[in-house]
Motif scaffolding. Sequence first.
Motif, PDB file in Angstrom:
ATOM      1  N   THR A   1       0.846  -1.261   0.005  1.00 26.41           N
ATOM      2  CA  THR A   1      -0.058  -0.065  -0.115  1.00 26.41           C
ATOM      3  C   THR A   1       0.756   1.188  -0.185  1.00 26.41           C
ATOM      4  OG1 THR A   1      -0.137   0.109   2.407  1.00 26.41           O
ATOM      5  CG2 THR A   1      -1.871  -1.197   1.360  1.00 26.41           C
ATOM      6  N   GLY A   2       2.053   1.366   0.464  1.00 21.78           N
ATOM      7  CA  GLY A   2       2.871   2.664   0.318  1.00 21.78           C
ATOM      8  C   GLY A   2       2.488   3.241   1.804  1.00 21.78           C
ATOM      9  N   ILE A   3       1.961   2.843   2.556  1.00 18.88           N
ATOM     10  CA  ILE A   3       1.500   3.434   3.946  1.00 18.88           C
ATOM     11  C   ILE A   3       2.691   3.396   4.986  1.00 18.88           C
ATOM     12  CG2 ILE A   3       0.048   3.739   6.038  1.00 18.88           C
ATOM     13  CD1 ILE A   3      -2.110   2.920   4.135  1.00 18.88           C
ATOM     14  N   VAL A   4       3.324   4.442   5.244  1.00 13.58           N
ATOM     15  CA  VAL A   4       4.352   4.386   6.473  1.00 13.58           C
ATOM     16  C   VAL A   4       3.663   4.654   7.856  1.00 13.58           C
ATOM     17  CG1 VAL A   4       6.427   5.791   6.978  1.00 13.58           C
ATOM     18  CG2 VAL A   4       5.894   5.715   4.650  1.00 13.58           C
ATOM     19  N   THR A   5       4.116   3.614   8.714  1.00 14.23           N
ATOM     20  CA  THR A   5       3.573   3.757  10.038  1.00 14.23           C
ATOM     21  C   THR A   5       4.826   3.640  11.051  1.00 14.23           C
ATOM     22  OG1 THR A   5       3.587   1.235   9.802  1.00 14.23           O
ATOM     23  CG2 THR A   5       1.550   2.510   9.639  1.00 14.23           C
ATOM     24  N   THR A   6       4.538   4.067  12.208  1.00 12.39           N
ATOM     25  CA  THR A   6       5.539   3.967  13.455  1.00 12.39           C
ATOM     26  C   THR A   6       5.708   2.699  13.943  1.00 12.39           C
ATOM     27  OG1 THR A   6       3.915   4.592  15.084  1.00 12.39           O
ATOM     28  CG2 THR A   6       5.110   6.194  14.103  1.00 12.39           C
ATOM     29  N   THR A   7       7.038   2.092  14.147  1.00 10.38           N
ATOM     30  CA  THR A   7       7.198   0.814  14.716  1.00 10.38           C
ATOM     31  C   THR A   7       7.791   0.853  16.412  1.00 10.38           C
ATOM     32  OG1 THR A   7       9.593   0.968  14.019  1.00 10.38           O
ATOM     33  CG2 THR A   7       7.823  -0.185  12.542  1.00 10.38           C
ATOM     34  N   GLN A   8       7.977   2.265  16.888  1.00 10.71           N
ATOM     35  CA  GLN A   8       8.527   2.401  18.137  1.00 10.71           C
ATOM     36  C   GLN A   8       7.979   3.820  18.452  1.00 10.71           C
ATOM     37  OE1 GLN A   8      12.654   2.167  18.813  1.00 10.71           O
ATOM     38  NE2 GLN A   8      12.928   0.711  17.075  1.00 10.71           N
ATOM     39  N   LYS A   9       7.950   3.942  19.761  1.00 14.37           N
ATOM     40  CA  LYS A   9       7.627   5.267  20.465  1.00 14.37           C
ATOM     41  C   LYS A   9       8.714   6.232  19.955  1.00 14.37           C
ATOM     42  CE  LYS A   9       4.887   5.997  23.015  1.00 14.37           C
ATOM     43  NZ  LYS A   9       3.395   6.763  22.971  1.00 14.37           N
ATOM     44  N   LEU A  10       8.037   7.420  19.593  1.00 16.63           N
ATOM     45  CA  LEU A  10       8.951   8.576  19.263  1.00 16.63           C
ATOM     46  C   LEU A  10       9.032   9.558  20.503  1.00 16.63           C
ATOM     47  CD1 LEU A  10       7.079   9.397  15.832  1.00 16.63           C
ATOM     48  CD2 LEU A  10       9.013   7.872  16.286  1.00 16.63           C
ATOM     49  N   ASN A  11      10.410  10.046  20.502  1.00 14.36           N
ATOM     50  CA  ASN A  11      10.659  10.923  21.841  1.00 14.36           C
ATOM     51  C   ASN A  11      11.566  12.117  20.980  1.00 14.36           C
ATOM     52  OD1 ASN A  11      11.807  12.260  23.854  1.00 14.36           O
ATOM     53  ND2 ASN A  11      12.036  10.279  24.922  1.00 14.36           N
TER      54      ASN A  11
END
Length: 251
Positions: free
Chosen positions: A225-235
Amino acid sequence: LFCISGDTVTYSLSGAKSSDFTIHASSGVVTLSNALNYESRSSYSLTVTASDGNGHGNGSVTYTSLTVTVTNQNDAPVSLSSSYSATIAEDEPSGTNVLKTGASDEDGHGILFSLSGSSDFTILNSGMIRIKSGVTLDFETQDSYNLTVTFSDGTLSDSKFVSISVLDKNDAPTLPSSPYSTSVSEDVSVGTGVYDVDASDQDGDSLTYSLSGSGVTHFTIDSVTGIVTTTQKLNYEDTTSYSMTGGLICH
């Protein structure tokens, strides 16, 4: 030629290439039996024979000469082929030669070449057809061309059909409006979609997406699909931005 005794006169014709003419056996009228060509023969030296053939064994025969001079006329150019065709790949650069045309002229006149049917091609004084400068062929836009090449001596002309087929080549996928950028809050949950990459492919091939760069430690892209998602919590305090490179494979 005539016979004063009242016998019937019969005419005949002989000489080199006399077969190009016919003489009426009774009237003596000479007519053409073949088209004449000045370039092949400019004159004929024939012999006319008149015979009274009276059937009593004492018939008389008389001969006379007939000279026929052929007047030269302008002959139209003649194409070297009844038609022309070629195949060329869509990724060939502008200025690439496509095919050679040609014509002959019995009068020895120079041949003028012209091409009609498309502005994507041009023809040289040699008869060579090539892709016009600044033009890129595209199979998806036009996969064939029907052109007409004309050979002229300045007065008379001959025209022939030219068929050009464009060969499809695999086109690289494109990423419209790239490079991309987006903002995301540091408190989003893992698995949150942050961007939807939308690529296109002229050939209609299936696309596979991938990511590389420092951001791959915290993001992933769905290969379909080309959808970018987070794999970790962002800080925000650890990293304020990520730089990634997208990859595309078409198949």
